[in-house]
Design a protein around this motif. Sequence first.
Motif, mmCIF file in Angstrom:
data_model
loop_
_atom_site.group_PDB
_atom_site.id
_atom_site.type_symbol
_atom_site.label_atom_id
_atom_site.label_comp_id
_atom_site.label_asym_id
_atom_site.label_seq_id
_atom_site.Cartn_x
_atom_site.Cartn_y
_atom_site.Cartn_z
ATOM 1 N N ASP A 23 7.250 -3.687 0.004
ATOM 2 C CA ASP A 23 8.491 -2.716 -0.178
ATOM 3 C C ASP A 23 9.671 -3.228 0.569
ATOM 4 O O ASP A 23 10.705 -3.135 0.023
ATOM 5 N N GLN A 24 9.505 -3.939 1.733
ATOM 6 C CA GLN A 24 10.695 -4.451 2.512
ATOM 7 C C GLN A 24 11.372 -5.708 1.778
ATOM 8 O O GLN A 24 12.130 -6.433 2.574
ATOM 9 N N GLY A 25 10.786 -6.248 0.817
ATOM 10 C CA GLY A 25 11.208 -7.560 0.224
ATOM 11 C C GLY A 25 10.562 -8.549 0.704
ATOM 12 O O GLY A 25 9.571 -8.464 1.338
ATOM 13 N N GLY A 26 11.071 -9.709 0.188
ATOM 14 C CA GLY A 26 10.133 -10.925 0.201
ATOM 15 C C GLY A 26 9.407 -11.466 -0.894
ATOM 16 O O GLY A 26 9.473 -10.750 -1.913
ATOM 17 N N ALA A 27 8.672 -12.449 -0.661
ATOM 18 C CA ALA A 27 8.229 -13.283 -1.816
ATOM 19 C C ALA A 27 6.933 -12.488 -2.233
ATOM 20 O O ALA A 27 6.271 -11.654 -1.280
ATOM 21 N N LEU A 28 6.461 -12.608 -3.500
ATOM 22 C CA LEU A 28 5.364 -12.008 -3.802
ATOM 23 C C LEU A 28 4.217 -12.676 -3.311
ATOM 24 O O LEU A 28 4.074 -13.913 -3.252
ATOM 25 N N LEU A 29 3.357 -12.045 -2.653
ATOM 26 C CA LEU A 29 2.144 -12.729 -1.945
ATOM 27 C C LEU A 29 0.801 -12.650 -3.040
ATOM 28 O O LEU A 29 0.437 -11.666 -3.409
ATOM 29 N N TYR A 30 0.263 -14.047 -3.309
ATOM 30 C CA TYR A 30 -0.918 -14.155 -4.009
ATOM 31 C C TYR A 30 -2.198 -14.297 -3.207
ATOM 32 O O TYR A 30 -2.078 -14.719 -2.163
ATOM 33 N N GLY A 31 -3.151 -13.482 -3.528
ATOM 34 C CA GLY A 31 -4.277 -13.537 -2.828
ATOM 35 C C GLY A 31 -5.590 -13.163 -3.663
ATOM 36 O O GLY A 31 -5.573 -13.199 -5.044
ATOM 37 N N TYR A 32 -6.766 -12.951 -2.995
ATOM 38 C CA TYR A 32 -8.147 -12.452 -3.713
ATOM 39 C C TYR A 32 -8.259 -11.299 -3.022
ATOM 40 O O TYR A 32 -8.503 -11.118 -1.506
ATOM 41 N N THR A 33 -8.930 -10.298 -3.517
ATOM 42 C CA THR A 33 -9.660 -9.036 -3.158
ATOM 43 C C THR A 33 -11.053 -9.518 -2.404
ATOM 44 O O THR A 33 -11.623 -10.461 -2.774
ATOM 45 N N VAL A 34 -11.350 -8.683 -1.347
ATOM 46 C CA VAL A 34 -12.621 -8.891 -0.761
ATOM 47 C C VAL A 34 -13.581 -7.595 -1.041
ATOM 48 O O VAL A 34 -14.541 -7.712 -0.594
ATOM 49 N N GLY A 35 -12.840 -6.678 -1.234
ATOM 50 C CA GLY A 35 -13.651 -5.203 -1.341
ATOM 51 C C GLY A 35 -12.925 -4.274 -1.966
ATOM 52 O O GLY A 35 -11.559 -4.279 -2.126
#
Length: 119
Positions: A23-35
Motif C-alpha cells: 500500500d505504501q507504494g513500490g514495485a509489485l513483489l512476485y512470489g509463491y504461497t506456502v500455506g
Amino acid sequence: MSAADRRASERIPVHWRAAVQPDQGGALLYGYTVGISAGGLGVLVEKALPVLSGCTLYLEIMFPGQTERNQIAVQAQVMNVILADSRFRTGLRFLNLPPNIRDSIDRFVKSRTDRWMRN
C-alpha cells in the motif's frame, strides 16, 4: 501461545504463484504461497514488508471441480515476516475476502485436511 493456537482457521501447504502490491507504494513483489487458510496465507517474497502494513494480494486459484482459475485481488495486512533463506516468509491476513471465495478456500482446506487425516 503458538501461531497455530491463535489462528482461527486451519492452514494447509500450497505452492501457488502470487503477487503483492504494498500500500505504501513500490514495485509489485512476485512470489509463491506456502500455506493458506480461510483467514489468510503465507507467501515468500524477495523484500520484507513492514509488519501491520497493508497490501493488495493477487492470486489465481483453481479449486477442485472447477475448470477455470479464480483470479482474486484482496486487501491484506502483514502479520509477520521471517527471513527464510534469501526470501521473506510473510504472513498475510485477508481483510476483504468475498464470502464465496472464503467459503471455497475453507472447503478446499477442510477437504485436504480430511484427506491427510485419513492417510
